[in-house]
Design a protein around this motif. Structure first.
Motif, PDB file in Angstrom:
ATOM      1  N   VAL A   1       0.846  -1.194   0.000  1.00 57.72           N
ATOM      2  CA  VAL A   1       0.000   0.000   0.000  1.00 57.72           C
ATOM      3  C   VAL A   1       0.882   1.244   0.000  1.00 57.72           C
ATOM      4  CG1 VAL A   1      -1.772   1.272   1.271  1.00 57.72           C
ATOM      5  CG2 VAL A   1      -1.798  -1.237   1.262  1.00 57.72           C
ATOM      6  N   PRO A   2       0.707   2.173  -0.959  1.00 57.41           N
ATOM      7  CA  PRO A   2       1.539   3.379  -0.987  1.00 57.41           C
ATOM      8  C   PRO A   2       1.086   4.386   0.070  1.00 57.41           C
ATOM      9  CG  PRO A   2      -0.086   3.480  -2.736  1.00 57.41           C
ATOM     10  CD  PRO A   2      -0.239   2.126  -2.096  1.00 57.41           C
ATOM     11  N   LEU A   3       1.950   5.340   0.344  1.00 56.75           N
ATOM     12  CA  LEU A   3       1.632   6.367   1.338  1.00 56.75           C
ATOM     13  C   LEU A   3       0.578   7.348   0.849  1.00 56.75           C
ATOM     14  CD1 LEU A   3       5.172   7.101   2.808  1.00 56.75           C
ATOM     15  CD2 LEU A   3       3.259   6.007   3.970  1.00 56.75           C
ATOM     16  N   THR A   4       0.198   7.268  -0.425  1.00 54.51           N
ATOM     17  CA  THR A   4      -0.864   8.133  -0.928  1.00 54.51           C
ATOM     18  C   THR A   4      -2.253   7.622  -0.557  1.00 54.51           C
ATOM     19  OG1 THR A   4      -0.790   6.917  -3.023  1.00 54.51           O
ATOM     20  CG2 THR A   4       0.487   8.960  -2.886  1.00 54.51           C
ATOM     21  N   ALA A   5      -2.337   6.452   0.039  1.00 57.87           N
ATOM     22  CA  ALA A   5      -3.631   5.865   0.394  1.00 57.87           C
ATOM     23  C   ALA A   5      -4.349   6.718   1.428  1.00 57.87           C
ATOM     24  CB  ALA A   5      -3.448   4.448   0.929  1.00 57.87           C
ATOM     25  N   THR A   6      -5.673   6.829   1.265  1.00 59.70           N
ATOM     26  CA  THR A   6      -6.498   7.537   2.238  1.00 59.70           C
ATOM     27  C   THR A   6      -7.251   6.577   3.163  1.00 59.70           C
ATOM     28  OG1 THR A   6      -8.355   7.626   0.676  1.00 59.70           O
ATOM     29  CG2 THR A   6      -6.826   9.494   0.691  1.00 59.70           C
ATOM     30  N   ALA A   7      -7.385   5.315   2.736  1.00 60.21           N
ATOM     31  CA  ALA A   7      -8.033   4.291   3.557  1.00 60.21           C
ATOM     32  C   ALA A   7      -7.536   2.933   3.088  1.00 60.21           C
ATOM     33  CB  ALA A   7      -9.556   4.370   3.457  1.00 60.21           C
ATOM     34  N   ILE A   8      -7.599   1.948   3.971  1.00 60.84           N
ATOM     35  CA  ILE A   8      -7.090   0.611   3.683  1.00 60.84           C
ATOM     36  C   ILE A   8      -8.168  -0.409   3.998  1.00 60.84           C
ATOM     37  CG2 ILE A   8      -5.332  -1.113   4.272  1.00 60.84           C
ATOM     38  CD1 ILE A   8      -3.471   1.209   4.972  1.00 60.84           C
ATOM     39  N   SER A   9      -8.368  -1.353   3.061  1.00 64.64           N
ATOM     40  CA  SER A   9      -9.308  -2.455   3.268  1.00 64.64           C
ATOM     41  C   SER A   9      -8.530  -3.644   3.810  1.00 64.64           C
ATOM     42  CB  SER A   9      -9.976  -2.815   1.935  1.00 64.64           C
ATOM     43  OG  SER A   9     -10.812  -3.944   2.084  1.00 64.64           O
TER      44      SER A   9
END
Length: 503
Positions: A274-282
């Motif tokens: 998951v990159p650091l640009t993610a706003t939420a994680i499933s």
């Protein structure tokens, strides 16, 4: 494509969606017809009427949603708890706790079959009226007087679907993540098959067409295990060699009683992570073999709650059981807290925690299309589950034969299930949102769901103890043939209810 079931449908002459006729329709049998819904300009509920030579049916609600809607994550917030309507309040429930529930939901009482309770989602001061669906963590709290049963969550103003959102037994607290399409007035209805069951609802985020640039879902090619606190001990268990926990999380110990741990979820796992640009994680969150009962709460360090856990829960567990639940957790995409979360352990003993990641939300990606629940698979035989009252609406390759897609046929080998072209899922779908239930479990075990490409990931989606009926919402990438693969570690039946897809 819409499937309508009933009786005396062989003489259908037209199907109307509001005042507009269906683009086309086909009569499958006297009990089933299909229709292509006409386009509509404004999202919302319309009444569907079937016209036959013998008369018209009672109108049914049908929800239109906007295509290409963005996901907006938020700090978890409790929006309903039917225990707050009881007078006097039950032991352990303080009036100050109930005061945190939005006023519109504070007086909700537990659902009494065959009726349902209506939960206000928009209009609570938390999410805008433009929201068309929401990510809800719904918990059933059953009393000793309750019967084995289930909850069904559906858009208010529509017919309850032939699908369950979570299953429970007496004296349990069972959570499940739900992608809920909103109905009349921004509400959802919750129906219980049993009396004496209270309902708790936490909101984790919502989908809306009003966000620019659009934020979509990015499924990981293969789910990966980001944390397993069992692997922090020395020497580590032998199974840890296969899990390949990222180094930054490999030494994190189990959270102590009523304490939290800090975990990196973005910026790890290399190009497959998951990159650091993610706003939420499933992700899937599991409490592994706890020594006492309690619950886990996961939330973003970058949220306004800081290091204090919100008044929500994600996984409820009993002593000695492996319990899991899906979560969509907000993360900060900048600053020192980027990609980090807290996990709080409310038990009186240290509890091992497992985190498996299936994808993330960020600008671009695939857009969501939520739907009312559609059961596309139930491997139980009809004679086992009570006949057509339960099997009605089951679509696709399972058809209640008692063997198809049943890992009991080959408990050591994965089975493949077609998802596109079934239950309205289009050929261009890239990932599914589904409620997957393990039932008739013969021993402690787990299910793993993935797109079937490459080797089986060292992750799990549904965990159970022998004899339990356990649901969990999953998000899984689809392979190029429109299929997913399901592995069962022990013999069990499987139910799959589609609640949306990404395309």
């Amino acid at each position: 494509m819409v499937t309508i079931t009933g009786t005396y449908l062989s003489t259908t002459t037209s199907i109307d969606f509001g005042t507009t006729a269906a683009t086309s329709f086909g009569v499958i049998s006297s009990t089933e017809i299909t229709a292509t819904a006409p386009p509509v300009g404004t999202p919302g509920i319309v009444q569907v009427t079937v016209v036959t030579t013998g008369g018209n049916t009672t109108p049914l609600g049908w929800v239109y949603v906007t295509g290409n809607i963005s996901y907006v994550p938020m700090v978890p917030r409790r929006i309903a708890d039917t225990r707050c309507s009881e007078q006097p309040l039950p032991p352990g429930i303080a009036s100050s706790y109930c005061d945190e529930i939005p006023t519109s939901n504070r007086s909700l009482s537990m659902p009494i079959p065959p009726g349902a309770v209506t939960v206000q989602v928009t209009g609570t001061g938390l999410i805008p009226s433009s929201a068309e669906s929401a990510i809800l963590n719904v918990t059933a709290i059953s009393s000793p007087e309750a019967h084995n049963g289930y909850l069904t969550i559906f858009p208010t103003g529509t017919k309850p679907p032939t699908a369950s959102s979570l299953n429970f037994t007496p004296s349990e607290a069972v959570p499940n993540l739900v992608t809920a399409t909103l109905g009349q007035g921004g509400t959802v209805s919750i129906l219980s098959s049993s009396t004496d069951v209270n309902v708790v609802v936490d909101i984790e985020g919502y989908y809306t067409p009003s966000i620019s640039p659009a934020v979509g879902f990015h499924p990981l090619p293969t789910p990966f295990r980001a944390l397993d606190t069992r692997c922090s001990i020395t020497p580590a268990p032998t199974f840890c060699a296969n899990e390949q926990i990222p180094g930054v999380n490999s030494t994190i110990p189990a959270p102590k009683p009523r304490s939290s741990i800090s975990v990196d979820l973005a910026g790890i796992g290399g190009s497959a992570g998951v990159p650091l640009t993610a706003t939420a994680i499933s992700l899937n969150l599991t409490a592994a073999g706890p020594a006492s009962g309690g619950y886990l709460t996961i939330w973003s360090q970058g949220s306004s709650t800081g290091t204090t856990p919100p008044i929500t829960s994600n996984v409820n567990f009993h002593r000695g059981t492996a319990s899991s639940n899906s979560v969509v957790v907000m993360v900060s995409s900048s600053g020192p807290e980027a990609g980090k979360v807290y996990i709080y352990n409310a038990a009186s003993t240290a509890t091992n925690v497992i985190v498996d990641i299936s994808g993330y939300f960020a600008p671009g990606g695939y857009m969501a299309t939520p739907s009312s629940p559609v059961r596309i698979c139930d491997t139980r035989a009809a004679t086992v589950i009570g006949g057509t009252d339960v099997t009605e609406g089951v679509t696709g390759q399972c058809s209640n034969t008692g063997t198809a897609l049943d890992p009991a046929v080959s408990a050591t080998d994965p089975v493949t299930m077609q998802v596109t072209g079934i239950g309205g899922i289009p050929a261009n779908a890239k990932a599914i949102i589904a409620n997957v239930t393990a039932v008739n479990t013969t021993a402690n075990g787990y299910l793993t769901v993935w797109n079937g490409t490459g080797s089986q990931p060292a992750t799990s989606n549904v965990n159970w103890t022998k004899g339990d009926t356990v649901p969990n919402m999953i998000v899984s990438a689809i392979d190029s043939a429109g299929q997913v693969t399901i592995y069962a570690s022990v013999t069990t039946n499987v139910i799959v209810d589609i609640v949306g897809w990404y395309s």
